[in-house]
Write a protein that holds these residues in place. Structure first.
Motif, PDB file in Angstrom:
ATOM      1  N   SER A  90       0.725  -1.415  -0.413  1.00 59.08           N
ATOM      2  CA  SER A  90      -0.116   0.350  -0.258  1.00 59.08           C
ATOM      3  C   SER A  90       0.702   1.201   0.106  1.00 59.08           C
ATOM      4  O   SER A  90       1.317   1.339   0.742  1.00 59.08           O
ATOM      5  CB  SER A  90      -0.751   0.020   1.473  1.00 59.08           C
ATOM      6  N   MET A  91       0.720   2.300  -0.626  1.00 60.77           N
ATOM      7  CA  MET A  91       0.859   3.751  -0.317  1.00 60.77           C
ATOM      8  C   MET A  91       2.265   4.095  -1.672  1.00 60.77           C
ATOM      9  O   MET A  91       3.461   5.253  -0.765  1.00 60.77           O
ATOM     10  CB  MET A  91       1.931   4.520   0.418  1.00 60.77           C
ATOM     11  N   SER A  92       2.687   2.815  -1.818  1.00 58.77           N
ATOM     12  CA  SER A  92       3.961   2.740  -2.892  1.00 58.77           C
ATOM     13  C   SER A  92       3.789   3.725  -4.338  1.00 58.77           C
ATOM     14  O   SER A  92       4.812   2.916  -5.086  1.00 58.77           O
ATOM     15  CB  SER A  92       4.536   1.547  -2.728  1.00 58.77           C
ATOM     16  N   GLY A  93       3.111   4.234  -4.778  1.00 49.84           N
ATOM     17  CA  GLY A  93       2.938   5.005  -5.726  1.00 49.84           C
ATOM     18  C   GLY A  93       3.828   6.041  -6.250  1.00 49.84           C
ATOM     19  O   GLY A  93       3.269   6.917  -6.636  1.00 49.84           O
ATOM     20  N   ARG A  94       4.813   6.705  -5.448  1.00 49.39           N
ATOM     21  CA  ARG A  94       5.769   7.720  -5.636  1.00 49.39           C
ATOM     22  C   ARG A  94       6.854   7.614  -7.031  1.00 49.39           C
ATOM     23  O   ARG A  94       7.311   6.480  -7.092  1.00 49.39           O
ATOM     24  CB  ARG A  94       6.294   7.965  -4.719  1.00 49.39           C
ATOM     25  N   ILE A  95       6.505   8.286  -7.876  1.00 55.67           N
ATOM     26  CA  ILE A  95       7.774   8.190  -9.084  1.00 55.67           C
ATOM     27  C   ILE A  95       8.029   9.600  -8.643  1.00 55.67           C
ATOM     28  O   ILE A  95       8.002  10.703  -8.064  1.00 55.67           O
ATOM     29  CB  ILE A  95       7.092   8.570 -10.185  1.00 55.67           C
TER      30      ILE A  95
ATOM     31  N   THR B  65     -12.765  12.411  -0.329  1.00 49.79           N
ATOM     32  CA  THR B  65     -11.823  11.077  -0.211  1.00 49.79           C
ATOM     33  C   THR B  65     -11.462  10.671  -1.559  1.00 49.79           C
ATOM     34  O   THR B  65     -12.266   9.406  -2.257  1.00 49.79           O
ATOM     35  CB  THR B  65     -12.446  10.514   0.975  1.00 49.79           C
ATOM     36  N   HIS B  66     -10.211  10.908  -1.751  1.00 50.15           N
ATOM     37  CA  HIS B  66      -9.983   9.798  -2.772  1.00 50.15           C
ATOM     38  C   HIS B  66      -8.340   9.947  -3.523  1.00 50.15           C
ATOM     39  O   HIS B  66      -7.707  10.887  -2.902  1.00 50.15           O
ATOM     40  CB  HIS B  66      -9.562  11.158  -4.204  1.00 50.15           C
ATOM     41  N   GLY B  67      -7.872   8.861  -3.915  1.00 52.77           N
ATOM     42  CA  GLY B  67      -6.422   8.208  -3.550  1.00 52.77           C
ATOM     43  C   GLY B  67      -5.865   8.420  -4.996  1.00 52.77           C
ATOM     44  O   GLY B  67      -6.656   8.845  -6.035  1.00 52.77           O
ATOM     45  N   CYS B  68      -4.458   9.351  -4.783  1.00 56.28           N
ATOM     46  CA  CYS B  68      -3.908   9.783  -6.132  1.00 56.28           C
ATOM     47  C   CYS B  68      -3.579   8.273  -6.711  1.00 56.28           C
ATOM     48  O   CYS B  68      -2.776   9.183  -8.179  1.00 56.28           O
ATOM     49  CB  CYS B  68      -3.272  10.426  -5.432  1.00 56.28           C
ATOM     50  N   HIS B  69      -3.387   7.538  -6.419  1.00 58.81           N
ATOM     51  CA  HIS B  69      -2.657   5.849  -7.462  1.00 58.81           C
ATOM     52  C   HIS B  69      -3.299   5.016  -6.932  1.00 58.81           C
ATOM     53  O   HIS B  69      -3.963   4.823  -5.328  1.00 58.81           O
ATOM     54  CB  HIS B  69      -1.960   6.208  -6.849  1.00 58.81           C
ATOM     55  N   ARG B  70      -3.393   4.719  -7.516  1.00 57.94           N
ATOM     56  CA  ARG B  70      -4.067   2.989  -6.691  1.00 57.94           C
ATOM     57  C   ARG B  70      -3.233   2.557  -5.656  1.00 57.94           C
ATOM     58  O   ARG B  70      -2.258   2.268  -5.826  1.00 57.94           O
ATOM     59  CB  ARG B  70      -4.631   1.893  -8.041  1.00 57.94           C
ATOM     60  N   GLY B  71      -4.232   2.166  -4.845  1.00 57.10           N
ATOM     61  CA  GLY B  71      -3.294   1.377  -3.255  1.00 57.10           C
ATOM     62  C   GLY B  71      -2.779   2.845  -2.610  1.00 57.10           C
ATOM     63  O   GLY B  71      -2.692   2.020  -1.212  1.00 57.10           O
ATOM     64  N   CYS B  72      -3.148   3.695  -2.917  1.00 60.79           N
ATOM     65  CA  CYS B  72      -2.991   3.934  -1.815  1.00 60.79           C
ATOM     66  C   CYS B  72      -4.183   4.252  -0.631  1.00 60.79           C
ATOM     67  O   CYS B  72      -5.231   3.846  -0.920  1.00 60.79           O
ATOM     68  CB  CYS B  72      -3.508   6.042  -2.040  1.00 60.79           C
ATOM     69  N   VAL B  73      -4.248   3.879   0.709  1.00 54.97           N
ATOM     70  CA  VAL B  73      -5.320   3.163   1.724  1.00 54.97           C
ATOM     71  C   VAL B  73      -5.340   5.158   2.516  1.00 54.97           C
ATOM     72  O   VAL B  73      -6.378   5.535   3.507  1.00 54.97           O
ATOM     73  CB  VAL B  73      -5.200   2.400   2.963  1.00 54.97           C
ATOM     74  N   ILE B  74      -4.421   5.887   2.566  1.00 56.66           N
ATOM     75  CA  ILE B  74      -4.880   7.545   3.289  1.00 56.66           C
ATOM     76  C   ILE B  74      -5.743   8.458   2.237  1.00 56.66           C
ATOM     77  O   ILE B  74      -7.458   7.893   2.971  1.00 56.66           O
ATOM     78  CB  ILE B  74      -3.623   8.302   3.261  1.00 56.66           C
ATOM     79  N   GLN B  75      -6.160   8.324   1.314  1.00 52.87           N
ATOM     80  CA  GLN B  75      -6.791   8.893   0.901  1.00 52.87           C
ATOM     81  C   GLN B  75      -6.872  10.125   0.672  1.00 52.87           C
ATOM     82  O   GLN B  75      -8.152  11.345   1.460  1.00 52.87           O
ATOM     83  CB  GLN B  75      -8.081   8.048   0.301  1.00 52.87           C
ATOM     84  N   CYS B  76      -5.782  11.099   1.138  1.00 52.22           N
ATOM     85  CA  CYS B  76      -5.783  12.364   0.831  1.00 52.22           C
ATOM     86  C   CYS B  76      -6.574  13.779  -0.222  1.00 52.22           C
ATOM     87  O   CYS B  76      -6.730  14.533   0.089  1.00 52.22           O
ATOM     88  CB  CYS B  76      -4.168  13.133   1.475  1.00 52.22           C
ATOM     89  N   SER B  77      -6.271  13.262  -1.051  1.00 47.61           N
ATOM     90  CA  SER B  77      -6.956  13.734  -1.780  1.00 47.61           C
ATOM     91  C   SER B  77      -8.322  13.935  -2.435  1.00 47.61           C
ATOM     92  O   SER B  77      -9.735  12.794  -1.974  1.00 47.61           O
ATOM     93  CB  SER B  77      -6.717  13.463  -3.663  1.00 47.61           C
ATOM     94  N   GLY B  78      -8.648  14.813  -3.562  1.00 45.31           N
ATOM     95  CA  GLY B  78     -10.439  14.765  -4.022  1.00 45.31           C
ATOM     96  C   GLY B  78     -10.150  15.266  -4.876  1.00 45.31           C
ATOM     97  O   GLY B  78      -9.800  15.194  -5.716  1.00 45.31           O
TER      98      GLY B  78
ATOM     99  N   MET C  43       6.941   5.569  -1.183  1.00 47.58           N
ATOM    100  CA  MET C  43       6.063   5.697  -0.303  1.00 47.58           C
ATOM    101  C   MET C  43       5.675   7.064   0.294  1.00 47.58           C
ATOM    102  O   MET C  43       6.595   7.624  -0.344  1.00 47.58           O
ATOM    103  CB  MET C  43       6.355   4.669   0.957  1.00 47.58           C
ATOM    104  N   CYS C  44       4.297   7.114   0.181  1.00 48.54           N
ATOM    105  CA  CYS C  44       3.996   8.663   0.112  1.00 48.54           C
ATOM    106  C   CYS C  44       4.290   8.620   1.347  1.00 48.54           C
ATOM    107  O   CYS C  44       4.233   8.206   2.308  1.00 48.54           O
ATOM    108  CB  CYS C  44       1.794   8.241   0.423  1.00 48.54           C
ATOM    109  N   LEU C  45       5.042  10.035   1.784  1.00 48.62           N
ATOM    110  CA  LEU C  45       5.455  10.496   2.610  1.00 48.62           C
ATOM    111  C   LEU C  45       4.541  10.507   4.174  1.00 48.62           C
ATOM    112  O   LEU C  45       5.326  10.785   5.153  1.00 48.62           O
ATOM    113  CB  LEU C  45       6.119  11.944   2.528  1.00 48.62           C
ATOM    114  N   PHE C  46       3.609  10.731   3.979  1.00 52.71           N
ATOM    115  CA  PHE C  46       2.405  10.823   4.821  1.00 52.71           C
ATOM    116  C   PHE C  46       2.596   9.747   6.006  1.00 52.71           C
ATOM    117  O   PHE C  46       2.062   9.663   6.885  1.00 52.71           O
ATOM    118  CB  PHE C  46       0.782  11.179   4.486  1.00 52.71           C
ATOM    119  N   ILE C  47       3.351   8.587   5.397  1.00 49.49           N
ATOM    120  CA  ILE C  47       2.694   7.432   6.135  1.00 49.49           C
ATOM    121  C   ILE C  47       4.058   7.844   7.418  1.00 49.49           C
ATOM    122  O   ILE C  47       4.019   6.857   7.732  1.00 49.49           O
ATOM    123  CB  ILE C  47       3.758   6.382   5.456  1.00 49.49           C
TER     124      ILE C  47
HETATM  125  S1  SF4 Z   1      -2.278  10.003   0.199  1.00 53.04           S
HETATM  126 FE1  SF4 Z   1      -2.341  11.755  -0.720  1.00 53.04          FE
HETATM  127  S2  SF4 Z   1      -0.751  11.995  -1.583  1.00 53.04           S
HETATM  128 FE2  SF4 Z   1       0.132  10.195  -0.940  1.00 53.04          FE
HETATM  129  S3  SF4 Z   1      -0.457   9.094  -2.267  1.00 53.04           S
HETATM  130 FE3  SF4 Z   1      -2.917   9.318  -1.195  1.00 53.04          FE
HETATM  131  S4  SF4 Z   1      -3.639  10.552  -2.099  1.00 53.04           S
HETATM  132 FE4  SF4 Z   1      -1.396  10.571  -2.674  1.00 53.04          FE
END
Ligand code: SF4
Length: 578
Positions: free
Chosen positions: A68-73, A293-306, A487-491
């Motif tokens: 999960s959360m591993s979609g940063r490029i 509440t929306h994920g910027c990539h598949r596999g994001c469980v935090i979903q901070c986007s929208g 990983m997204c830094l929010f972890i």
């Molecule tokens: S938490 Fe936000 S920035 Fe991080 S991967 Fe999910 S939607 Fe993208």
């Protein structure tokens, strides 16, 4: 991820590519990969827009797996904005797709003669580099619409807008989200200008026929991922605040703390902040039929986007993030979310960093081009960037250039890059990070706002210098390591607050590679990345005198706390002593 694709855009007779084994860069991902290649292969004194610079694109070491959360490029280069090394990362689909295609990195080299524009298509069947001048002058949204009709539904896109073609210093590289919108940007440092200098308009990645990367120990990996996700869900920031309100949940928090830079860093409180808060934004989005509440990539469980829609329910832009809402909002005295959403769309469409663009507009307001609070005027200014007028090109080169052209003294940059939404006088820890990071002012490089304001990862008084150097140092080391995993830094919030979640991440990485990983290994990785980056910057001409904030932060107390930045130069020089 056992191979590297090198595309020589300047080869005689037209671009040539080759695929080679990952070799000495084996095991590296994300920022570790981009900084290693740039340090080793790019002359630190080269012109960032010249043939000697390289653009390295690397998925994280866990990208393309079921983690999960591993979609940063990550994208790396010598930055045209800062003149130093740059790593800028984004969400979207590109990292997962590129990793599943088996590439540890794409390296764009050289620079073509002439003004043809190229696109690069990568699939399981190989690589195609072709001229496509029909893409010229297309902003990101119409560009993606045009490309979508030509490629498989699974394709992910990395593109530059008009700003990248013009090689503007704040130009970004857009990455498409799961809905194939160009909403996620490697925004910082002008990576889009480097891609534009190489005349590459679009990279299309199609992983049809490819599978997820398999861990060495699938059972342990699954178990660790489950514990990791549990940790994300139980932490109040990643489990509640970010999913409900997005990153803009910070507006009220920072404003309350007196650390919300307002009117180009004149005060720390914006009287109309409540109008543009994450709470109001989420309510508006839901009421209008958007998505909060929306994920910027598949596999994001935090979903901070929208998804932000207008009053008729029509798509405007992705949910503007806190930094964007601040840069175009409070920083410019604008309290209208519809205006800010329009500015966010324009930034994404032209392909410029929302932070440096918002900061440039703030500096332009300080210079008297338009008054603070003039939303329509701000939209007109940003539209100039898309038109490529002389004024637009100045603004699209960010806050520092804008300040120089218009004779403004209060310009909130370090190493040429604009600060983010935290005043370094009332959050001194972030001031240490702004001043000393290898990246130019970059809040994500060592997010001391956590321990200073959010009381996550520690508890320091934000108005006092004590402990800030050590805290920033530790966070910069940890961040460099996390930036290498994809990983997204929010972890980082649960990692720092919940030892069992940090252990779950170590176990997940270990199970993937079939090794045992410790916290010391992570620290060693982070230090090695920072060391490489510091050395590159030193060879590029940076000295300790570049690790400083603009002098006005030391001279002008900021209301409401009436404090100046108090970390001494001697202490700033200790950040990298370990
Ligand atoms: S938490 Fe936000 S920035 Fe991080 S991967 Fe999910 S939607 Fe993208």
């Amino acid at each position: 991820m056992d191979k590297i694709l090198r595309v020589d855009m300047g080869a005689e007779g037209g671009p040539k590519f080759k695929t080679e084994p990952v070799g000495e860069f084996a095991g590296l991902g994300g920022r570790a990969m981009t900084s290693a290649i740039i340090s080793k292969e790019v002359h630190p004194l080269c012109h960032p827009l010249g043939a000697e610079n390289k653009l390295v694109i690397a998925p994280g070491s866990l990208s393309g797996t079921s983690a999960s959360m591993s979609g940063r490029i990550s994208v790396g280069c010598k930055s045209p904005l800062t003149g130093g090394i740059k790593e800028s990362n984004a969400g979207g689909q590109a990292a997962q797709v590129l990793a599943r295609l088996g590439y540890a990195a794409i390296v764009l080299e050289g620079k073509p003669e002439g003004d043809d524009l190229y696109k690069i298509f990568i699939s399981k069947d190989g690589v195609e580099v072709s001229v496509d001048n029909s893409l010229k002058n297309l902003p990101n949204y119409p560009l993606i619409e045009k490309l979508k009709g030509q490629y498989n539904d699974r394709a992910a896109y990395m593109t530059i807008g008009t700003a990248g073609e013009m090689k503007l210093l704040a130009a970004s590289i857009a990455c498409t989200d799961p809905e194939k919108r160009p909403t996620r940007h490697c925004g910082r440092g002008g990576t889009g200008a480097v891609m534009g200098a190489k005349r590459v308009k679009a990279i299309i990645l199609d992983d049809t026929g490819m599978k997820m990367r398999e861990p060495k120990d699938p059972e342990k990996f699954r178990n660790a991922n489950r514990r990791f996700v549990e940790g994300l869900r139980k932490h109040p920031i990643t489990g509640e605040g970010l999913p409900a309100y997005g990153t803009n949940v910070l507006t009220n928090v920072l404003n309350e703390a007196g650390a919300y830079p307002t009117h180009n860093f004149r005060t720390g409180r914006f009287e109309n902040a409540a109008n543009i808060s994450g709470e109001v934004q989420a309510e508006l989005e839901v009421k209008r039929g958007g998505i909060a509440t929306h994920g910027c990539h598949r596999g994001c469980v935090i979903q901070c986007s929208g998804v932000y829609v207008d009053k008729d329910g029509k798509y405007v832009t992705k949910q503007p993030e806190y930094e964007t809402v601040w840069a175009h909002g409070g920083n410019c005295g604008i309290d209208d979310l519809d205006v800010i959403a329009r500015l966010d769309f324009l930034d994404d469409n032209f392909g410029v960093d929302t932070m440096d663009t918002g900061a440039a507009v703030g500096v332009a307001m300080e210079a008297g081009l338009i008054p603070f609070g003039d939303g329509a005027g701000a939209i007109r200014l940003v539209e100039e960037i898309g038109k490529g007028t002389p004024l637009g090109r100045i603004l699209g080169c960010g806050a520092e250039v804008t300040g120089k052209v218009f004779g403004v003294e209060r310009v909130p940059v370090v190493k040429g890059q604009a600060m983010a939404a935290y005043d370094p006088r009332s959050v001194m820890g972030i001031g240490v990070t702004y001043a000393t990071t290898t990246q130019g002012a970059d809040h994500t490089a060592g997010y001391s706002v956590g321990p200073n304001v959010l009381k996550s990862g520690g508890d320091l008084d934000p108005l006092k210098p004590e402990g800030q150097v050590e805290m920033s140092r530790n966070l910069q080391i940890a961040t460099a390591a996390v930036d290498s995993t994809g990983m997204c830094l929010f972890i980082a919030f649960p990692l720092l607050d919940q030892p069992e979640t940090f252990q779950a991440l170590l176990d997940m990485i270990g199970a993937f590679h079939g090794i045992t990983l410790t916290g010391d290994d992570v620290t060693a990785l982070g230090k090695s990345i920072l060391k490489m980056e510091r050395e590159f910057n030193t060879r590029a001409g940076f000295t300790k005198h570049h690790d400083r904030l603009p002098r006005f932060f030391l001279k002008e107390p900021i209301p409401p706390h009436n404090v100046t930045f108090q970390v001494t130069d001697e202490d700033l020089d200790k950040v990298f002593n370990w």
